[in-house]
Design an enzyme around this catalytic site. Structure first.
Site, short mmCIF file in Angstrom:
data_model
loop_
_atom_site.label_atom_id
_atom_site.label_comp_id
_atom_site.label_asym_id
_atom_site.label_seq_id
_atom_site.Cartn_x
_atom_site.Cartn_y
_atom_site.Cartn_z
N ASP A 164 0.81 -1.22 0.00
CA ASP A 164 0.00 0.00 0.00
C ASP A 164 0.85 1.27 0.00
O ASP A 164 2.02 1.27 0.41
CB ASP A 164 -0.88 0.05 1.26
CG ASP A 164 -2.05 -0.90 1.21
OD1 ASP A 164 -2.13 -1.72 0.28
OD2 ASP A 164 -2.89 -0.83 2.13
N HIS A 196 3.63 -2.31 3.12
CA HIS A 196 3.65 -0.95 2.59
C HIS A 196 4.96 -0.69 1.84
O HIS A 196 6.03 -1.06 2.31
CB HIS A 196 3.51 0.07 3.72
CG HIS A 196 2.17 0.00 4.40
ND1 HIS A 196 1.88 -0.96 5.34
CD2 HIS A 196 1.06 0.76 4.25
CE1 HIS A 196 0.63 -0.78 5.76
NE2 HIS A 196 0.11 0.24 5.12
#
Length: 204
Positions: free
Chosen positions: A29, A173
């Site tokens: 992400d 992430h």
């Protein structure tokens, strides 16, 4: 970026992949964000692993060349909103405008690229599921989050990722801060899981 009529609820959020056995999916992400996204892509290319990148629209506009590389190397895309705002209390019209703005940024970077998934910032779905469905995207959740936005060291991240279950989706992430520990952990984890008989896949 097709449209259609969907009747989606929180129960439709994808949290496991639809494949049997000791399979796992990696998702990332908040990018694209150099240098960590590019370093991560190097790792995935070396290991021949596909992943899902849930993109933030503002980052797409800032780094379109990385989005082009993500697509060229066979990874899948997710819409992760334009500024990573918490959309939980937003009205559907505002959600739609935000998601469409992000889709437009991706289309400008990589014309014709498919965006099959949407992931709500912070996992706060609110009214986003129906809107995302109407825009042709499936809501992508996760089975395991390792909290890599609070970097505890690569070794600890590897330990946390070992908590994945068969068919699990791991939330990681590549943007939103220094993610070098995540890159290092992924580089360690992939060969370790393979040695234990795991395979890597993407949600479908």
């Amino acid at each position: 970026m097709g449209t259609g009529t969907f009747s989606l609820s929180r129960g439709d959020v994808i949290e496991l992949v639809d494949e049997p056995g000791r399979t796992v999916a990696l998702t990332f992400d908040d990018g694209p964000d150099p240098p960590d996204t590019t370093a991560l892509l190097d790792v995935l290319a070396r290991e021949r692993v596909r992943a899902v990148f849930c993109l933030v629209g503002a980052q797409v506009e800032a780094h379109p060349e990385i989005v082009r590389r993500i697509v060229a190397e066979g990874h899948l895309l997710g819409n992760h909103s334009f500024h990573h705002d918490d959309l939980e209390e937003w009205e559907p019209e505002a959600v739609r405008a935000d998601l469409e703005r992000t889709l437009a940024a991706i289309e400008a970077a990589v014309p014709g690229a498919e965006v099959p998934f949407f992931r709500a910032p912070y996992g706060h779905w609110g009214r986003t599921i129906r809107v995302a469905g109407e825009l042709g995207m499936r809501p992508l959740g996760w089975q395991l989050s390792v909290w890599d936005w609070e970097p505890p060291g690569a070794d600890e991240l590897v330990r946390r990722m070992s908590g994945v279950v068969p068919r699990g989706i791991i939330l990681l992430h590549d943007g939103g801060g220094d993610r070098s520990q995540t890159v290092e952990a992924v580089a360690t984890l992939i060969p370790r899981l393979r040695a234990e008989g795991w395979t890597f896949t993407v949600p479908r």
